[in-house]
Scaffold this active site. Sequence first.
Site, PDB file in Angstrom:
ATOM      1  N   THR A 186       0.818  -1.226   0.000  1.00 33.78           N
ATOM      2  CA  THR A 186       0.000   0.000   0.000  1.00 33.78           C
ATOM      3  C   THR A 186       0.844   1.264   0.000  1.00 33.78           C
ATOM      4  O   THR A 186       0.304   2.364  -0.133  1.00 33.78           O
ATOM      5  CB  THR A 186      -0.924   0.043   1.235  1.00 33.78           C
ATOM      6  OG1 THR A 186      -0.111  -0.042   2.406  1.00 33.78           O
ATOM      7  CG2 THR A 186      -1.942  -1.077   1.222  1.00 33.78           C
TER       8      THR A 186
ATOM      9  N   ARG B 245      -4.532  -1.822   4.600  1.00 31.11           N
ATOM     10  CA  ARG B 245      -5.472  -0.773   4.164  1.00 31.11           C
ATOM     11  C   ARG B 245      -6.127  -1.141   2.828  1.00 31.11           C
ATOM     12  O   ARG B 245      -5.550  -0.958   1.760  1.00 31.11           O
ATOM     13  CB  ARG B 245      -4.740   0.568   4.090  1.00 31.11           C
ATOM     14  CG  ARG B 245      -4.404   1.105   5.489  1.00 31.11           C
ATOM     15  CD  ARG B 245      -3.492   2.291   5.435  1.00 31.11           C
ATOM     16  NE  ARG B 245      -2.133   1.960   5.039  1.00 31.11           N
ATOM     17  CZ  ARG B 245      -1.168   2.855   4.833  1.00 31.11           C
ATOM     18  NH1 ARG B 245      -1.422   4.139   4.994  1.00 31.11           N
ATOM     19  NH2 ARG B 245       0.033   2.466   4.471  1.00 31.11           N
TER      20      ARG B 245
ATOM     21  N   SER C 100      17.645  -4.474   5.877  1.00 34.31           N
ATOM     22  CA  SER C 100      18.028  -3.059   6.002  1.00 34.31           C
ATOM     23  C   SER C 100      19.505  -2.947   6.347  1.00 34.31           C
ATOM     24  O   SER C 100      20.079  -3.852   6.960  1.00 34.31           O
ATOM     25  CB  SER C 100      17.223  -2.401   7.120  1.00 34.31           C
ATOM     26  OG  SER C 100      17.701  -1.086   7.375  1.00 34.31           O
TER      27      SER C 100
ATOM     28  N   TYR D  34      14.656  -1.917  16.425  1.00 37.51           N
ATOM     29  CA  TYR D  34      14.449  -1.981  14.963  1.00 37.51           C
ATOM     30  C   TYR D  34      15.666  -2.648  14.304  1.00 37.51           C
ATOM     31  O   TYR D  34      15.521  -3.542  13.464  1.00 37.51           O
ATOM     32  CB  TYR D  34      14.217  -0.590  14.380  1.00 37.51           C
ATOM     33  CG  TYR D  34      14.107  -0.623  12.868  1.00 37.51           C
ATOM     34  CD1 TYR D  34      13.000  -1.211  12.253  1.00 37.51           C
ATOM     35  CD2 TYR D  34      15.123  -0.108  12.056  1.00 37.51           C
ATOM     36  CE1 TYR D  34      12.905  -1.280  10.859  1.00 37.51           C
ATOM     37  CE2 TYR D  34      15.033  -0.171  10.665  1.00 37.51           C
ATOM     38  CZ  TYR D  34      13.922  -0.760  10.082  1.00 37.51           C
ATOM     39  OH  TYR D  34      13.835  -0.837   8.710  1.00 37.51           O
TER      40      TYR D  34
HETATM   41  P1  NDP Z   1       6.085   2.479   4.371  1.00 36.30           P
HETATM   42  O1  NDP Z   1       5.609   2.893   5.700  1.00 36.30           O
HETATM   43  O2  NDP Z   1       5.957   3.435   3.252  1.00 36.30           O
HETATM   44  O3  NDP Z   1       5.388   1.106   3.949  1.00 36.30           O
HETATM   45  C1  NDP Z   1       5.258   0.040   4.857  1.00 36.30           C
HETATM   46  C2  NDP Z   1       4.312  -0.991   4.288  1.00 36.30           C
HETATM   47  O4  NDP Z   1       4.227  -2.085   5.216  1.00 36.30           O
HETATM   48  C3  NDP Z   1       2.916  -0.444   4.104  1.00 36.30           C
HETATM   49  O5  NDP Z   1       2.407  -0.874   2.869  1.00 36.30           O
HETATM   50  C4  NDP Z   1       2.130  -1.087   5.238  1.00 36.30           C
HETATM   51  O6  NDP Z   1       0.804  -1.348   4.800  1.00 36.30           O
HETATM   52  C5  NDP Z   1       2.881  -2.396   5.425  1.00 36.30           C
HETATM   53  N1  NDP Z   1       2.679  -2.948   6.766  1.00 36.30           N
HETATM   54  C6  NDP Z   1       3.132  -2.461   7.936  1.00 36.30           C
HETATM   55  N2  NDP Z   1       2.694  -3.214   8.954  1.00 36.30           N
HETATM   56  C7  NDP Z   1       1.952  -4.208   8.386  1.00 36.30           C
HETATM   57  C8  NDP Z   1       1.222  -5.292   8.922  1.00 36.30           C
HETATM   58  N3  NDP Z   1       1.171  -5.528  10.235  1.00 36.30           N
HETATM   59  N4  NDP Z   1       0.561  -6.106   8.078  1.00 36.30           N
HETATM   60  C9  NDP Z   1       0.610  -5.882   6.743  1.00 36.30           C
HETATM   61  N5  NDP Z   1       1.280  -4.878   6.179  1.00 36.30           N
HETATM   62  C10 NDP Z   1       1.936  -4.042   7.005  1.00 36.30           C
HETATM   63  O7  NDP Z   1       7.612   2.083   4.581  1.00 36.30           O
HETATM   64  P2  NDP Z   1       8.720   1.471   3.591  1.00 36.30           P
HETATM   65  O8  NDP Z   1       8.164   1.250   2.250  1.00 36.30           O
HETATM   66  O9  NDP Z   1       9.913   2.310   3.729  1.00 36.30           O
HETATM   67  O10 NDP Z   1       9.002   0.086   4.318  1.00 36.30           O
HETATM   68  C11 NDP Z   1       8.953  -1.161   3.672  1.00 36.30           C
HETATM   69  C12 NDP Z   1      10.043  -2.065   4.231  1.00 36.30           C
HETATM   70  O11 NDP Z   1      11.314  -1.500   3.926  1.00 36.30           O
HETATM   71  C13 NDP Z   1      10.013  -2.252   5.738  1.00 36.30           C
HETATM   72  O12 NDP Z   1      10.278  -3.606   6.036  1.00 36.30           O
HETATM   73  C14 NDP Z   1      11.148  -1.365   6.232  1.00 36.30           C
HETATM   74  O13 NDP Z   1      11.683  -1.802   7.447  1.00 36.30           O
HETATM   75  C15 NDP Z   1      12.126  -1.536   5.090  1.00 36.30           C
HETATM   76  N6  NDP Z   1      13.153  -0.509   4.965  1.00 36.30           N
HETATM   77  C16 NDP Z   1      12.806   0.805   4.788  1.00 36.30           C
HETATM   78  C17 NDP Z   1      13.794   1.752   4.655  1.00 36.30           C
HETATM   79  C18 NDP Z   1      13.502   3.211   4.523  1.00 36.30           C
HETATM   80  O14 NDP Z   1      14.421   4.042   4.745  1.00 36.30           O
HETATM   81  N7  NDP Z   1      12.308   3.610   4.161  1.00 36.30           N
HETATM   82  C19 NDP Z   1      15.213   1.363   4.646  1.00 36.30           C
HETATM   83  C20 NDP Z   1      15.457  -0.032   4.873  1.00 36.30           C
HETATM   84  C21 NDP Z   1      14.454  -0.922   4.992  1.00 36.30           C
HETATM   85  P3  NDP Z   1      -0.523  -1.112   5.686  1.00 36.30           P
HETATM   86  O15 NDP Z   1      -0.262   0.049   6.589  1.00 36.30           O
HETATM   87  O16 NDP Z   1      -1.577  -0.862   4.650  1.00 36.30           O
HETATM   88  O17 NDP Z   1      -0.712  -2.393   6.386  1.00 36.30           O
HETATM   89  C1  8X3 Z   2      15.376   1.730   7.503  1.00 34.00           C
HETATM   90  C2  8X3 Z   2      16.388   2.790   7.284  1.00 34.00           C
HETATM   91  O1  8X3 Z   2      17.677   4.617   8.378  1.00 34.00           O
HETATM   92  O2  8X3 Z   2      16.466   3.162   9.854  1.00 34.00           O
HETATM   93  O3  8X3 Z   2      15.838   0.479   7.710  1.00 34.00           O
HETATM   94  O4  8X3 Z   2      18.437   2.384   8.742  1.00 34.00           O
HETATM   95  S1  8X3 Z   2      17.275   3.224   8.647  1.00 34.00           S
END
Ligand code: NDP
Ligand code: 8X3
Length: 254
Positions: free
Chosen positions: A11, A35, A139, A152
Amino acid sequence: MKKIALITGATSGIGKACARKFAQGGYDVIITGRRAQLLADLKKELEAIGVRVLALAFDVCNRKAATAAIKSLPLEWQQIDVLINNAGLALGLEPEYEGSFEDWDMMIDTNIKGLLTMTRLVVPRMVARDSGHIINIGSVAGDAAYAGGNVYCGTKAAVKAITDGLRIDLAHTAVRVTNVKPGLVETNFSNVRFHGDDARADKVYEGVKPLTGADIADVVFYAASAPAHVQIAEVLVLATHQASGSVLHRETKK
Ligand code: NDP
Ligand code: 8X3
């Protein structure tokens, strides 16, 4: 028949970008997240590209709901070629001795247990037909802890160990396992981390050009597209001015 990719957390952010990339790359996609309306909107967008889209709204922390969703897959959706375990979040940046039990539980339940649940539910069919690919979104935070990252970072270190363990368990099969480890990506991640404090979230990306979800989706798609004998085991993807989880060069305003 087209290949099928299942993306958790489609999403928003990286997951949404992966759904777009795989759909553009000719995959039929199963998009999941909590969502339902956002999934419905994305389904409409991706169907316009000419691929089939199945939207399944469930919480990866709810093992019963996740099990029901996978068990209810219509026959034509059961052969999942690529599982992208992306759903995840960070909550808070407090020192460990001041952290919130609720935040810790949610990170551990989503990032570790949710990923394990999806793996356990989807991978047996891959093993049975001796093909498939699991791509976990780890990550840079899993490589080394940074200030306030404690739990985390621990969850992403667990993703690394769990991914490596799965690769060992599948070494006798043609199923591939990849850990994609992004650095700073501008998504909703920081807004979620700071419980909706958008001004604080914006500061995370100040003075630096961060990665985008699309940058990470390109890497995920590349790993999935490698020849069958090539297993991209792990990829660390950083913005150019980021050197590690705690070293980031920011341009200061003059
Ligand atoms: P967003 O918050 O933009 O997206 C997170 C997604 O995870 C949403 O689609 C949300 O959907 C879904 N989600 C969260 N909790 C649940 C749940 N309990 N059940 C189902 N879906 C869930 O963040 P990112 O796109 O940045 O994050 C995606 C992944 O990337 C994560 O694992 C994050 O740790 C990892 N990551 C992110 C980094 C960054 O800097 N952004 C860097 C390194 C890793 P909904 O709320 O609709 O359920
Ligand atoms: C998500 C990015 O900045 O927390 O894993 O390492 S950071």
